[in-house]
Scaffold this motif. Structure first.
Motif, PDB file in Angstrom:
ATOM      1  N   ASP A  25       0.893  -1.345  -0.004  1.00 20.15           N
ATOM      2  CA  ASP A  25      -0.089  -0.012   0.050  1.00 20.15           C
ATOM      3  C   ASP A  25       0.703   1.355  -0.089  1.00 20.15           C
ATOM      4  OD1 ASP A  25      -2.573  -1.444  -0.054  1.00 20.15           O
ATOM      5  OD2 ASP A  25      -2.911  -1.116   2.072  1.00 20.15           O
ATOM      6  N   HIS A  26       1.924   1.228   0.669  1.00 21.10           N
ATOM      7  CA  HIS A  26       2.853   2.373   0.901  1.00 21.10           C
ATOM      8  C   HIS A  26       3.741   2.560  -0.571  1.00 21.10           C
ATOM      9  CE1 HIS A  26       1.679   2.563   5.190  1.00 21.10           C
ATOM     10  NE2 HIS A  26       2.397   3.787   4.978  1.00 21.10           N
ATOM     11  N   GLY A 179       6.656   5.559   6.038  1.00 18.24           N
ATOM     12  CA  GLY A 179       5.742   4.637   6.787  1.00 18.24           C
ATOM     13  C   GLY A 179       5.064   5.217   7.776  1.00 18.24           C
ATOM     14  N   THR A 183       0.951   6.621   6.705  1.00 25.34           N
ATOM     15  CA  THR A 183      -0.026   5.656   7.127  1.00 25.34           C
ATOM     16  C   THR A 183      -1.446   5.973   7.156  1.00 25.34           C
ATOM     17  OG1 THR A 183       1.434   4.014   8.270  1.00 25.34           O
ATOM     18  CG2 THR A 183      -0.723   4.162   8.985  1.00 25.34           C
ATOM     19  N   ALA A 186      -2.288   5.765   3.136  1.00 32.58           N
ATOM     20  CA  ALA A 186      -2.075   4.835   2.205  1.00 32.58           C
ATOM     21  C   ALA A 186      -2.727   3.672   2.615  1.00 32.58           C
ATOM     22  CB  ALA A 186      -0.393   4.560   2.417  1.00 32.58           C
ATOM     23  N   THR A 197       2.146   0.579  13.958  1.00 35.70           N
ATOM     24  CA  THR A 197       2.981   1.530  13.280  1.00 35.70           C
ATOM     25  C   THR A 197       3.491   2.507  14.137  1.00 35.70           C
ATOM     26  OG1 THR A 197       1.760   1.492  10.894  1.00 35.70           O
ATOM     27  CG2 THR A 197       2.886   3.672  11.713  1.00 35.70           C
ATOM     28  N   PRO A 204       6.769  -0.085   9.775  1.00 36.18           N
ATOM     29  CA  PRO A 204       7.588   0.862   9.010  1.00 36.18           C
ATOM     30  C   PRO A 204       9.204   0.244   9.093  1.00 36.18           C
ATOM     31  CG  PRO A 204       6.690   1.947  11.045  1.00 36.18           C
ATOM     32  CD  PRO A 204       5.768   0.569  10.752  1.00 36.18           C
TER      33      PRO A 204
END
Length: 286
Positions: A25-26, A179, A183, A186, A197, A204
């Protein structure tokens, strides 16, 4: 700097889906924010025309990578409404469904696992690999290219990182920070993603490790030429090189590319810019 094939968390089959989706996703979010590979779309469209392909089959798609952000550039280069099929060994069906809806059906996802080493016959089209080729060891990378040659399919490989001291140092730091800070934007935000996270920054940290290893794994143009040496023939042609590009917000980066196209139409591949321009790395002027 020699190529080192350490592990990436994203590649491991037993890694929790939470971590794999966080990374993919990131990657998609960052690729679109930074506008990765957009200046190379005219060459991709030229390669597609030379191969006679009428759709793009993207390999190792993750959550879609830069593909959604490249559609306007493909249209501007003359590939208006060319459909794109996303495939992956671990298909992210939720991300595929989201992109299918947001693209009005132009982007679709293949729902079952697809090996890049041997694409099924129903997945015909021009093959692309965006920032995924470094995941494969040389023998595996050769299999991907030889499958395209054997089935007379065009293929394009793009890498936005490189194996250099400055990228090996900077990218994991930047990726870790991305990350953390991105977040909320994303992918789907869940309490598990927030927990791993911000309270326990496992997501991350794994993302940063994969960014570090990606640089160490990335093939140089010379190594790509070695991989294609026995595949080049009167029936199939490769163009390989590295170019300075400028992404969104003006940041410069060097992209490594490989285009493979069946002959005899391969001679039509590079009309703008010329092969000399494509193979000579340079800083962009705008």
């Amino acid at each position: 700097m020699a190529r080192v094939h350490l592990w990436e968390w994203e590649d491991l089959p037993w890694v929790p889906d939470l971590i794999r989706r966080f990374i993919t996703d990131h990657l998609r979010f960052l690729a679109q924010v930074m506008g990765l590979f957009q200046p190379l779309m005219p060459q991709l469209v030229a390669a597609m025309r030379a191969s006679g392909a009428t759709r793009i089959v993207d390999l190792c798609s993750g959550a879609g990578g830069p593909v959604p952000g490249l559609l306007p550039r493909l249209d501007a280069a003359g590939a208006s409404n060319v459909p794109v099929v996303l495939t992956d060994l671990y298909p992210n069906r939720a991300a595929f469904a989201e992109l299918e809806q947001s693209s009005g059906g132009r982007i679709t996802g293949w729902p079952v696992s697809v090996s890049a080493f041997d694409l099924p016959g129903e997945l015909d089209g021009f093959r692309t690999v965006f920032t995924g080729f470094h995941h494969f060891r040389p023998a595996q990378a050769h299999l991907i290219l030889s499958d395209a040659v054997a089935k007379r399919a065009g293929i394009a490989v793009f890498e936005g990182q490189e194996r250099a001291v400055h990228t090996v140092i900077l990218i994991p730091i930047l990726v870790f920070l991305a990350g953390v800070f991105f977040t909320p934007f994303a992918g789907r935000v869940t309490w598990q993603r927030l927990l791993f996270t911000y309270l326990l920054p496992i997501c991350p940290l794994t993302f940063a490790w994969d960014g570090f290893v990606s640089c160490l794994r990335t093939y140089s143009p010379a190594e790509l030429r070695d991989l294609t040496r026995d595949l080049e023939s009167e029936d199939y042609h490769f163009e390989i090189g590295k170019r300075w590009l400028r992404g969104r917000f003006g940041f410069p980066y060097r992209a490594t590319y490989l285009f493979g196209v069946p002959r005899p139409v391969a001679c039509l591949l590079y009309t703008s810019p010329s092969p000399r321009d494509l193979s000579t790395p340079r800083m962009p002027s705008s």
